[in-house]
Design a protein around this motif. Structure first.
Motif: not given
Lengths: 208, 234
Positions: A114-125
């Protein structure tokens, strides 16, 4: 080399996961291998500073500035680096554009890339077995569970992030957003629209 | 030959349940702690991202399935700490919830303690990340538009049961190159201490009808990032 453990090391730790973390943190701290203040700093970074607002700013600028959008789609890394959006889990970025004929959607079937710098930590789903298993085989049924229905003549391209390349979806700019400022546009960009499980928010919905 | 994490296309998982977009980043405090400890231990430099992915993937299927997301991280971390001899099984067995604090050997400085990530260095470490592109001697064999097929059988060809990033659902499938990403570290090698072995990496598109017996729509596609050695010319 890949040992399959009958006596897995995790089974040596307390069974309750919260206590398991606490035990490991205490042990590693006593050994001088981790610094609790560094843990606080990591958590603060992803809880408060790096999240989907970064991606939303990128999308809004792409909607607003055709030159920026062209550069972003051609080679995202230098463009994002200029904005300060780089680093762990965003080392190699590719931006894929939604159009009336093609909708893009991102998954990681093997883990949770998941693209952390742009979206952060991925949601649970995003990390759930159901999403990982089904997004590649039945993306439209999965989209329906997010309340998204695509026109019949729109094809779906699902990107399975199997390497260190991270994908960001550039959602279609919603109708009625003409003349809006970059900041106003950013408010229309939901996290899910940048994963491809959502669409950009209509201006009248955002205003309500 | 596959492992439990390789679940793309699997049936039976039920609906996806999206939590609200404003939900907390970490549902529980211990989730945040588990993530931070994992990142901080990674900074000790005893393993790479492929090693750590493999440590999670080779959890026993029963454990992988019953564990929540961050429990998998913790279990993978415990495996790595012991296998890389950062900690001993005895250390783990003596770890409790933090209320004891005894143990003579804990007083001795750990040889890796000098490498511990400090709070002041966190921002730089996260910004640095871990780029996977490397120069390579392997010539780029395919160009956008070229037809290719994923090799069959899949699986790691260097280590039986080893790490690989070719999902089972794409093994043997025909597709076409849509993007050349450059040359990247080969996970099948790097996960096992066999060197980075960089080679060309491609985005490869597959028609949904070439992957699934009942595709939802004739125009749908799945794109995977695949290394050159996973592919053969058609």
């Amino acid at each position: 080399m890949p040992h399959d453990h009958a006596d897995a090391p995790h089974s040596l730790l307390p069974p309750d996961p919260a206590l398991r973390v606490k035990a490991l943190e205490t042990l590693l701290t006593q050994k001088g291998l981790i610094d609790p203040a560094a843990l606080d700093e990591i958590i603060d970074t992803y809880q408060n500073r790096i999240g989907p607002a970064n991606g939303a700013r990128v999308v809004a600028r792409a909607w607003h500035d055709p030159g920026f959008k062209a550069a972003l789609l051609a080679d995202a890394d230098p463009v994002l680096a200029d904005l300060g959006y780089y680093g762990r889990q965003g080392e190699h970025m590719v931006v894929v554009e939604n159009t009336p004929v093609q909708h893009n959607m991102v998954v990681c079937t093997l883990c949770s890339c998941y693209p952390w710098p742009l979206l952060g930590i991925p949601p649970g789903w995003y990390k759930s077995d159901a999403y990982r298993a089904r997004a590649v085989r039945e993306p439209r049924r999965v989209l329906a569970e997010f309340g998204v229905t695509l026109p019949a003549d729109t094809s779906v391209r699902v990107w399975d992030s199997t390497a260190e390349v991270r994908y960001l979806v550039l959602p279609m700019r919603p109708e009625g957003s003409e003349g809006m400022s970059e900041e106003q546009l950013a408010a229309l960009v939901s996290r899910d629209s940048m994963i491809g499980t959502g669409l950009a928010i209509a201006p009248e919905v955002a205003a309500s | 030959m596959s492992r439990v994490h390789d679940m793309g296309g699997r049936f039976g998982d039920g609906p996806v349940t999206p939590e609200p977009q404003g939900a907390p980043v970490f549902a529980e405090d211990w989730h945040a702690r588990a993530l931070a400890i994992t990142l901080a231990c990674g900074a000790l430099g005893q393993w790479n991202i492929d090693t750590s992915r493999h440590a999670r993937e080779r959890l026993a299927p029963l454990d992988y399935t019953r564990f929540s997301y961050y429990e998998k991280w913790l279990a993978g971390l415990a495996t790595l700490l012991v296998e890389k001899q950062v900690l001993s099984a005895k250390d783990l067995a003596s770890a409790t919830d933090g209320r004891d604090g005894t143990g003579a050997d804990r007083a001795a400085p750990h040889p890796l303690a000098a490498r511990a990530l400090k709070a002041a260095d966190v921002a730089a470490a996260l910004a640095k990340g871990g780029p996977a592109d490397r120069p390579s001697d392997v010539a780029v064999a395919f160009a956008p538009g070229d037809p290719v097929r994923c090799r069959r059988p899949g699986g790691n060809r260097l280590v039986a049961g080893g790490h690989t990033r070719l999902p089972t659902y794409a093994v043997g499938a025909r597709g076409w190159i849509v993007r050349v990403h450059g040359t990247h570290v080969l996970p099948d090698s790097a996960a096992h201490g066999l060197g980075e072995a960089p080679e060309p990496l491609y985005a490869v598109a597959f028609a949904a009808s070439d992957l699934w017996s009942a595709p939802e729509h004739p125009g749908d596609e799945v794109v995977l990032d695949l290394w050159q050695s996973y592919l053969e010319a058609v």
